[in-house]
Design an enzyme around this catalytic site. Structure first.
Site, PDB file in Angstrom:
ATOM      1  N   HIS A 230      -5.258  -3.780   2.530  1.00  0.00           N
ATOM      2  CA  HIS A 230      -5.598  -4.546   3.734  1.00  0.00           C
ATOM      3  C   HIS A 230      -6.222  -5.893   3.421  1.00  0.00           C
ATOM      4  CE1 HIS A 230      -5.158  -0.436   5.089  1.00  0.00           C
ATOM      5  NE2 HIS A 230      -5.133  -0.809   6.338  1.00  0.00           N
TER       6      HIS A 230
ATOM      7  N   ARG B 263       0.831  -1.213   0.000  1.00  0.00           N
ATOM      8  CA  ARG B 263       0.000   0.000   0.000  1.00  0.00           C
ATOM      9  C   ARG B 263       0.864   1.260   0.000  1.00  0.00           C
ATOM     10  NH1 ARG B 263      -2.219   1.293   6.102  1.00  0.00           N
ATOM     11  NH2 ARG B 263      -0.455   0.409   7.198  1.00  0.00           N
TER      12      ARG B 263
ATOM     13  N   SER C 146      -5.249   5.163   5.478  1.00  0.00           N
ATOM     14  CA  SER C 146      -5.047   3.714   5.434  1.00  0.00           C
ATOM     15  C   SER C 146      -4.695   3.221   4.037  1.00  0.00           C
ATOM     16  CB  SER C 146      -6.312   2.987   5.900  1.00  0.00           C
ATOM     17  OG  SER C 146      -6.743   3.502   7.119  1.00  0.00           O
TER      18      SER C 146
ATOM     19  N   GLU D  30     -19.257   3.132   0.052  1.00  0.00           N
ATOM     20  CA  GLU D  30     -18.477   2.452  -0.975  1.00  0.00           C
ATOM     21  C   GLU D  30     -19.287   2.168  -2.240  1.00  0.00           C
ATOM     22  OE1 GLU D  30     -18.844   1.503   2.204  1.00  0.00           O
ATOM     23  OE2 GLU D  30     -16.881   2.073   3.014  1.00  0.00           O
TER      24      GLU D  30
ATOM     25  N   ASP E 285      -7.209  -5.775  13.280  1.00  0.00           N
ATOM     26  CA  ASP E 285      -8.638  -5.431  13.235  1.00  0.00           C
ATOM     27  C   ASP E 285      -9.514  -6.687  13.264  1.00  0.00           C
ATOM     28  OD1 ASP E 285      -8.461  -2.716  13.404  1.00  0.00           O
ATOM     29  OD2 ASP E 285      -8.544  -2.363  11.253  1.00  0.00           O
TER      30      ASP E 285
END
Ligand SMILES: Cc1ncc(C[n+]2csc(CCOP(=O)(O)OP(=O)(O)O)c2C)c(N)n1
Lengths: 321, 296
Positions: A113, A14, A41, A62, A121
């Protein structure tokens, strides 16, 4: 062919994405970026700071973000859409399938992620189904870069390609295992280690684990071919069929459910091949994950190089002749 | 103005548009005739295919005709002309209304309407932009078209272009959360080159909207999302043209027009009859339906 797995360079895919997005944004004014309240993020915040006029926050919405991206694509922009993989492929699945891909639109979905290694998480955020969800859509392209370097090349190739693409990135910092020189071609896998005893076909974060396993196997007299299958769809059938023929045993490795991902794609492709080599799949074994450090999760869920070494021996024992 | 002339007008739109900008009696009569013809095609298409959404197609014909035969800047002989305005049929199941309108405005041969929902046809059950000339985006999964229209409008805004974007949404479709995500996005990002038309026919699949899922107070909802709201009788062509004109003045917000309509408009035994949401007419009623539509 050379790879530098002992390279001290650690970087998340990322982070590489955030950087290359700014570079490409400088070169191409028709790149626009959308994000859903996760700009730090997803590292799209770098683009946002550099090109605020071409960055749009959709808020925590989204589905709408995918639709807006579709609309932008119809007017000639190249929208790059980012959120966590669980939301890109899961929450907005219908929008990706019915609006973006069905309409054949030039939208680039870059999901971060992914996999169990997203870590602490926990399982609500660990996307272990996204490769399956995305690759089952007709006309979709699915790319899982192995490291930071490959991420940069993959994004460039994706922008040049015309059509919808899903790129799957990760959160942890990982070693760079590919090299500067080798070109990235969508749908053309790379052999990172030569060998004829068996083939380890891996993608994403698992390429590093596969290489490490191959090193250990070599010290035990087993030469594994390591294939970086960075494109899950379209799958590189040539490299796969050669591996089947020449090595006679196959092991797949992915940070994804063993159902529907790389392992499934490989098995589907080999289903009608004669002689069909034995295939073992390393991946999350149809269970939800849990919170933890990526390394602990890799160990607990059977994704480590040690698991690959063990499975390699098992699949070898099934090899004919 | 007769149909043939009207179609000719569409074809030569770019040359002749200015001559018809005023809503002359002639123009309104021409559009009404076009709407009748599209309505009749809808009955034939759905009955031929023995499937398709009759009620919600008939409720939006007058709006579609007003858009495609007058409001939209487009060229039916070249449906992908980049300078065109865009229309998104968010309630994709009203495909028969869209196909009828596109065919009659000259995008593809009227003959082809016979192939609706057949194997190998360019006219799919729901709009498919890769198959049908003039269809801007694939729709059918409800709630998604508004976001796309908003994205189109944003694209034109970013590029400094004047193209207008229109979208038609169903009132039942407003149950979908994504509609309101898109509504929020448009006002937040100050996207004003978009006009949404709500086909407020008070029906959805399982019955009346206020029984299935209450959506009132609708005008207040849109207003509270930062949209400028207009209301109109969605079967009065002159009023539709007028409200479209008025809605273009001094734009400072995204705009929604709530069009009061009737499901199955123009056929006495279909009007307001929720049985005909997703059903064609039985063959023996087709002639009567076509005759009734002719008298609209
Ligand atoms: C996401 C989604 N859910 C369900 C359906 C099935 N469906 C088709 S039409 C319809 C009712 C639509 O009601 P409305 O938007 O008011 O359209 P109209 O009554 O004008 O035909 C439903 C539920 C669908 N097409 N998409």
């Amino acid at each position: 062919m050379k790879n530098t797995i002992n390279s001290p360079q650690l970087m998340s895919t990322r982070d590489a994405y955030g950087q290359v997005l700014v570079e490409i944004g400088k070169e191409q004014k028709n790149i626009v970026v959308l994000n859903a309240d996760l700009s730090q993020s997803t590292r799209t915040s770098l683009f946002a700071e550099t090109f605020p006029e071409r960055f749009f926050n959709a808020g925590i919405a989204e589905q709408n973000m995918m639709g807006v991206a579709a609309g932008l694509a119809t007017t000639g922009f190249i929208p790059v859409v980012s959120t966590l993989a669980i939301f890109a492929a899961g929450r907005a699945y219908d929008q990706v399938r019915n609006t973006i891909v069905h309409s054949g639109l030039n939208v680039k979905i870059v999901a971060t992620h992914s996999g169990i290694t997203m870590g602490k998480d926990g399982s609500s955020h660990q996307s272990i189904e996204d490769i399956a969800l995305m690759r089952v859509i007709p006309d979709m392209t699915v790319i899982v870069p192995a490291d930071a370097l490959e991420t940069k090349k993959a994004l460039r190739a994706t922008i040049e390609y015309k059509g919808p693409v899903y790129i799957r990135l990760g959160r942890p910092e990982i070693p760079v295992v590919t090299d500067e020189e080798s070109p990235f071609v969508i749908g053309k896998a790379d052999i990172l280690r030569k060998g004829n005893d068996l083939s380890i076909i891996a993608c994403g974060i698992m390429v590093f684990q596969a290489l490490k396993a191959a090193d250990v196997l070599v010290s035990q007299g087993i030469k594994a071919r390591v294939i970086n299958m960075h494109t899950i769809k379209p799958l590189d059938l040539e490299i796969l069929f050669n591996a089947a023929k020449e090595t006679g045993a196959i092991l797949t490795a992915e940070d994804h459910s063993i159902i529907g991902g790389l392992g499934s794609a490989v098995l589907e492709a080999l289903a009608c091949k004669e002689p069909r080599p034995p295939v073992y799949r390393i991946g999350v074994r149809d269970v939800f994950g849990e919170s933890g450090e990526p390394d602990d999760l890799i160990r607990k869920y059977g994704l480590s190089w040690k698991d690959i070494v063990k499975a390699a021996k098992e699949v070898l024992s099934l090899k004919e002749g | 103005m007769d149909m043939a002339k009207l179609i000719e007008f569409r074809v030569n739109l770019l040359k002749e548009r200015s001559s018809l900008l005023k809503h002359s009696v002639e123009l309104v009569r021409g559009l009404k005739e076009a709407a009748i013809a599209v309505g009749q095609e809808i009955v034939k298409m759905t009955s031929n295919a023995n499937s398709g959404h009759l009620g919600g197609s008939l409720s939006c014909v007058d709006i579609l005709v007003a858009l495609y035969f007058h409001q939209l800047n487009h060229n039916p002989r070249n449906p992908s002309w980049p300078g065109r305005d865009r229309f998104v049929l968010s309630k994709g199941h009203a495909a028969p209304a869209l196909y009828g309108t596109l065919a009659l405005s000259g995008c593809f041969p009227r003959e082809e309407l016979k192939t609706f929902r057949d194997i190998d046809s360019r006219l799919q059950g729901h709009p498919d932009n890769k198959k049908t000339p003039g269809v801007e985006i694939s729709t059918g999964s409800l709630g998604q078209g508004l976001a796309v229209a908003v994205g189109m409008a944003l694209g034109f805004k970013l590029a400094g272009k004047n193209n207008q974007v229109y979208a038609l949404v169903g009132d039942g479709e407003l149950d979908e959360g994504e509609i309101w995500e898109a509504a929020m996005f448009a006002s937040h990002h100050k996207i004003v080159n978009i006009t949404v038309l709500v086909d407020r026919n008070h029906g959805q699949n399982d019955g009346r909207t206020e029984e299935v899922m209450s959506i009132e107070p609708l005008a207040a909802k849109w207003a509270s999302f930062g949209w400028k709201v207009f209301e109109v009788d969605g079967h009065n062509i002159k009023n539709i043209l007028n409200v479209l004109d008025r809605s273009m003045e001094n734009r400072s917000k995204p705009t929604v027009i709530i069009a009061q309509t009737v499901k199955g408009k123009g056929i006495s035994f279909v009007e307001g009859n929720d049985d005909y949401h997703a059903k064609p007419l039985p063959k023996e009623l087709v002639a009567q339906a076509i005759a009734e539509l002719g008298k609209r």
